[in-house]
Motif scaffolding. Sequence first.
Motif, PDB file in Angstrom:
ATOM      1  N   PHE A  10       0.991  -1.335  -0.247  1.00 43.84           N
ATOM      2  CA  PHE A  10      -0.092  -0.035  -0.002  1.00 43.84           C
ATOM      3  C   PHE A  10       0.832   1.337  -0.049  1.00 43.84           C
ATOM      4  O   PHE A  10       1.993   1.160   0.676  1.00 43.84           O
ATOM      5  CB  PHE A  10      -0.760   0.055   1.271  1.00 43.84           C
ATOM      6  N   TRP A  11       0.413   2.465  -0.965  1.00 44.29           N
ATOM      7  CA  TRP A  11       1.119   3.666  -0.753  1.00 44.29           C
ATOM      8  C   TRP A  11       0.262   4.694  -1.058  1.00 44.29           C
ATOM      9  O   TRP A  11      -0.789   4.307  -1.555  1.00 44.29           O
ATOM     10  CB  TRP A  11       2.299   3.508  -1.543  1.00 44.29           C
ATOM     11  N   ARG A  12       0.457   5.874  -0.742  1.00 47.00           N
ATOM     12  CA  ARG A  12      -0.385   6.994  -0.963  1.00 47.00           C
ATOM     13  C   ARG A  12       0.304   7.772  -2.297  1.00 47.00           C
ATOM     14  O   ARG A  12       1.647   7.991  -2.554  1.00 47.00           O
ATOM     15  CB  ARG A  12      -0.338   7.954   0.162  1.00 47.00           C
ATOM     16  N   GLU A  13      -0.758   7.914  -3.490  1.00 44.94           N
ATOM     17  CA  GLU A  13       0.109   8.719  -4.476  1.00 44.94           C
ATOM     18  C   GLU A  13      -1.161   9.987  -4.846  1.00 44.94           C
ATOM     19  O   GLU A  13      -1.979   9.812  -4.874  1.00 44.94           O
ATOM     20  CB  GLU A  13       0.068   7.630  -5.438  1.00 44.94           C
ATOM     21  N   ALA A  15      -1.886  12.615  -8.232  1.00 42.79           N
ATOM     22  CA  ALA A  15      -1.395  12.807  -9.738  1.00 42.79           C
ATOM     23  C   ALA A  15      -0.703  14.159  -9.800  1.00 42.79           C
ATOM     24  O   ALA A  15       0.030  14.220 -10.734  1.00 42.79           O
ATOM     25  CB  ALA A  15      -2.961  12.711 -10.563  1.00 42.79           C
ATOM     26  N   ASP A  16      -1.251  15.106  -9.030  1.00 41.56           N
ATOM     27  CA  ASP A  16      -0.321  16.579  -9.141  1.00 41.56           C
ATOM     28  C   ASP A  16      -0.699  17.159  -7.626  1.00 41.56           C
ATOM     29  O   ASP A  16      -1.201  16.594  -6.810  1.00 41.56           O
ATOM     30  CB  ASP A  16      -1.126  17.355  -9.933  1.00 41.56           C
ATOM     31  N   ALA A  17      -0.252  18.313  -7.576  1.00 44.01           N
ATOM     32  CA  ALA A  17      -0.247  18.912  -6.236  1.00 44.01           C
ATOM     33  C   ALA A  17      -1.544  19.515  -5.768  1.00 44.01           C
ATOM     34  O   ALA A  17      -1.918  19.400  -4.528  1.00 44.01           O
ATOM     35  CB  ALA A  17       0.802  20.352  -6.439  1.00 44.01           C
ATOM     36  N   SER A  18      -2.521  19.405  -6.765  1.00 51.12           N
ATOM     37  CA  SER A  18      -3.883  19.981  -6.296  1.00 51.12           C
ATOM     38  C   SER A  18      -4.654  18.844  -5.849  1.00 51.12           C
ATOM     39  O   SER A  18      -5.696  19.137  -5.241  1.00 51.12           O
ATOM     40  CB  SER A  18      -4.248  20.883  -7.325  1.00 51.12           C
ATOM     41  N   GLU A  19      -4.336  17.773  -6.251  1.00 52.75           N
ATOM     42  CA  GLU A  19      -5.036  16.540  -5.744  1.00 52.75           C
ATOM     43  C   GLU A  19      -4.941  15.875  -4.554  1.00 52.75           C
ATOM     44  O   GLU A  19      -3.586  15.531  -4.364  1.00 52.75           O
ATOM     45  CB  GLU A  19      -4.826  15.559  -7.153  1.00 52.75           C
ATOM     46  N   HIS A  20      -5.756  15.449  -3.878  1.00 47.64           N
ATOM     47  CA  HIS A  20      -5.618  14.632  -2.845  1.00 47.64           C
ATOM     48  C   HIS A  20      -4.989  13.445  -3.044  1.00 47.64           C
ATOM     49  O   HIS A  20      -5.366  12.613  -3.893  1.00 47.64           O
ATOM     50  CB  HIS A  20      -6.827  14.580  -1.866  1.00 47.64           C
ATOM     51  N   ARG A  24      -3.054   3.400  -3.272  1.00 46.44           N
ATOM     52  CA  ARG A  24      -2.923   2.597  -4.506  1.00 46.44           C
ATOM     53  C   ARG A  24      -2.298   1.354  -3.753  1.00 46.44           C
ATOM     54  O   ARG A  24      -1.856   1.142  -2.545  1.00 46.44           O
ATOM     55  CB  ARG A  24      -1.869   3.053  -5.331  1.00 46.44           C
ATOM     56  N   VAL A  25      -2.528   0.274  -4.417  1.00 49.48           N
ATOM     57  CA  VAL A  25      -2.273  -1.260  -3.949  1.00 49.48           C
ATOM     58  C   VAL A  25      -1.579  -2.064  -5.167  1.00 49.48           C
ATOM     59  O   VAL A  25      -2.335  -2.111  -5.885  1.00 49.48           O
ATOM     60  CB  VAL A  25      -3.562  -1.848  -3.296  1.00 49.48           C
ATOM     61  N   LEU A  26      -0.784  -2.473  -4.540  1.00 51.15           N
ATOM     62  CA  LEU A  26      -0.048  -3.494  -5.626  1.00 51.15           C
ATOM     63  C   LEU A  26      -0.410  -4.876  -4.949  1.00 51.15           C
ATOM     64  O   LEU A  26      -0.311  -5.106  -3.768  1.00 51.15           O
ATOM     65  CB  LEU A  26       1.482  -3.421  -5.753  1.00 51.15           C
ATOM     66  N   VAL A  37      -2.143  -3.606  -9.883  1.00 57.51           N
ATOM     67  CA  VAL A  37      -2.207  -2.231  -9.209  1.00 57.51           C
ATOM     68  C   VAL A  37      -3.541  -1.911  -9.451  1.00 57.51           C
ATOM     69  O   VAL A  37      -4.179  -1.765 -10.308  1.00 57.51           O
ATOM     70  CB  VAL A  37      -1.128  -1.596  -9.891  1.00 57.51           C
ATOM     71  N   VAL A  38      -4.227  -1.652  -8.295  1.00 52.00           N
ATOM     72  CA  VAL A  38      -5.618  -0.904  -8.160  1.00 52.00           C
ATOM     73  C   VAL A  38      -5.338   0.219  -7.397  1.00 52.00           C
ATOM     74  O   VAL A  38      -4.667   0.719  -6.657  1.00 52.00           O
ATOM     75  CB  VAL A  38      -6.536  -2.078  -7.600  1.00 52.00           C
TER      76      VAL A  38
END
Length: 74
Positions: A10-13, A15-20, A24-26, A37-38
Amino acid sequence: MPDQVFILRFWRESADASEHARWRVLVRNINTRRRDVVDDVQRAFAIVASNLNAAAGEHDGQKRLDIEPSKPEH
């Protein structure tokens, strides 16, 4: 039936600086060497449940494993 082995990473990701940031899960199935990856935890566990059901279906038609999404606790 051999044990089914999964690794979930599990990790946090974002797309850009304005998005929360989102989780993500492998999902790695060691038995089949498949990787997915979902974008959410429920989908990750649905993949695990699907793989377990497929493995159980190959051996003596065991009962189906159902995964229901849970609501996050605050």
